[in-house]
Scaffold this active site. Structure first.
Site, PDB file in Angstrom:
ATOM      1  N   HIS A  53      20.402  24.761  34.729  1.00 35.35           N
ATOM      2  CA  HIS A  53      19.104  24.476  34.095  1.00 35.35           C
ATOM      3  C   HIS A  53      18.718  25.586  33.109  1.00 35.35           C
ATOM      4  CE1 HIS A  53      18.204  21.038  36.745  1.00 35.35           C
ATOM      5  NE2 HIS A  53      18.801  21.747  37.673  1.00 35.35           N
ATOM      6  N   ASN A 126      14.547  16.353  39.805  1.00 35.14           N
ATOM      7  CA  ASN A 126      15.248  15.885  38.607  1.00 35.14           C
ATOM      8  C   ASN A 126      14.634  14.575  38.116  1.00 35.14           C
ATOM      9  OD1 ASN A 126      17.298  17.941  38.437  1.00 35.14           O
ATOM     10  ND2 ASN A 126      18.349  16.985  40.157  1.00 35.14           N
TER      11      ASN A 126
END
Length: 479
Positions: A53, A126
């Protein structure tokens, strides 16, 4: 006019255009403290990027409770109709580095911090309700397969498909990734999920299992491969800029927040393991309950301080919200905070973006960059009036039984992926097959193609057959 330019020690800076030299042609003098300090600080301006990320964008806003949930949880942010809680969010790509283009096919991170009266509460999920794996032990290997080949230093279809083809639990998420939702058109136009199952506890001590859903009010929109590739060449920060510009234009994105609530015993007896993050809990069995609205109405004042130094953790709970036995979640409870200590230092929670809105009282002291310390007692127990524990925040345990060992969940991983495939409209099914062809088709080793296609076939015979035909595989090899 902001006043005189100064050093970090507050001394007035006389000349920021020219170094001190011995005469007009030099050389430069070591006594030029301002030059040396400026270069030394510049060398240290970058902190290690997130291992996963790394590329992302964030914004601030608020969550407003539209349905009181005190029957299910004592957590203050979910008690009291109309209660508003400040939030900060970060949306991200999973696999690429900080400079990677925004429009590659990838899962997107969807992380939300609630600055509650009882401390920070983080939901770190997510844009998909499931994940590739269900055991933290496999996470480093999974991420290695998504990163760069150690020899060629290039992203490798062979690596990721090799891992996926040998890990049948991934087939549900792989199907989602290769579907339309694999390339969102905007961070504003995608759903978000807490993904894991969590526990809620009310004031009476009753326990419930809960799943979080953030439903975009802008509608779900995705990019075709062709449009994504075109945007990639024009603006590598397309999703970041879209979010920033929308908020600057006061077109504030919002999400309807909903939960699935499962009674404690019913969750343990459910037809499948509700703690396996590769699966969903059917909304037919436990429908969504709308509880509030999340609105993002403020861009970062300084992206480094607000977003880059932001450190989420699934371990950040408040009383009334607890972890579940989900094996992947259990590993994340350690991993995120440990990553933050590596990336930002031992006292990262004292940084402004990580600091809770309520006062902090504990006995942790010193370390790199410690701030706001006083001379109060630094040990416990003590008789000097230091902060004391409060059993109100005590965890409500689960009954455990079993022999210590390394257990595989050992369940059916294919049914969920098959159901998802059959839910897709005809045109999206066609794009799914084409996306798999263009990605899996690049793999050099035919054994990997066969292994993966066998998984699609076990999920749904039509699904696997169409993939085999697209890849030019004989059907006898996958049945």
């Amino acid at each position: 006019m902001m006043g005189d330019l100064t050093t970090n020690e507050g001394q007035t800076w006389a000349n920021n255009q020219n170094s001190q030299t011995a005469g007009a042609r030099g050389p430069v003098l070591v006594q030029d403290y301002q030059l040396l300090e400026k270069l030394a600080h510049f060398n240290r301006e970058r902190i290690p990027e997130r291992v996963v990320h790394a590329k992302g964008a964030g914004a601030k806003g608020y969550f407003e409770l539209t349905r009181d949930m005190s029957d299910y949880t004592m957590a203050g942010l979910f008690n009291g109709l109309g209660k508003k809680t400040p939030v900060i969010t970060r949306f991200s790509q999973v696999a690429g580095e900080a400079g990677y283009p925004d429009t590659y096919r990838d899962v997107r991170g969807f992380a939300v911090r609630f600055y509650t009266d009882e401390g920070n509460y983080d939901i770190v999920g997510n844009n998909t309700p499931v994940f590739f794996i269900n055991d933290a032990l496999k996470f480093p290997d999974f991420i290695h397969s998504q990163k760069r080949d150690p020899k060629t230093h290039a992203r490798s279809q062979d690596m990721q498909w090799d891992f996926w083809s040998l890990s049948p639990e991934t087939v549900h998420q792989v199907t989602m990734l290769m579907s339309d939702r694999g390339i969102p058109a905007s961070y504003r136009m995608m759903h978000g999920y807490g993904s894991h199952t969590f526990k809620w506890v009310n004031k009476q001590g009753e326990q419930f299992w809960v799943k979080y859903h953030f439903k975009t009010n802008q509608g779900v929109h995705n990019l075709s491969n062709e449009v994504a590739e075109e945007l990639r060449g024009k603006d590598t920060d397309y999703l970041q800029n879209d979010l920033y510009n929308a908020i600057e234009d006061q077109d504030y994105p919002s999400w309807t927040v909903a939960v699935q609530i499962v009674p404690y015993k019913a969750g343990l007896d459910y037809s499948q393991d509700i703690f396996d993050v590769t699966k969903v809990i059917s909304q037919k069995d436990y429908p969504l309950i709308e509880i509030g609205q999340m609105v993002l109405d403020e861009n970062p004042k300084n992206n480094f301080e607000d977003i880059e130094e932001l450190a989420f953790s699934p371990a950040n709970f408040v009383p009334g919200i607890e972890a579940s036995p989900d094996k992947l979640l259990q590993g994340r409870l350690f991993g995120y905070k440990d990553a933050a200590r590596y990336r930002l230092g031992a006292n990262y929670e004292q940084l402004a973006t990580n600091r809770p809105k309520n006062e902090v009282h504990n006995y942790e002291r010193d370390g790199l960059m410690a701030q706001n310390q006083n001379g109060d007692v630094n040990y416990e127990p003590n008789s000097l009036g230091g902060p004391e524990e409060n059993r109100h925040a005590e965890v409500h345990g689960d009954a455990l039984d079993g022999k210590v060992g390394n257990y595989s969940v050992n369940e059916d991983y294919y049914t969920a992926a098959g159901k998802l495939y059959r839910l897709l409209p005809t045109d999206e099914k066609a794009r799914l097959i084409e996306n798999i062809k263009s990605n899996l088709g690049q793999v050099k080793d035919i054994k990997i193609k066969i292994r993966e296609t066998k998984q699609f076939y076990q999920a749904d015979k039509e699904y696997g057959t169409r993939v085999a035909e697209a890849l030019g595989l004989e059907l006898s090899l996958i049945k």
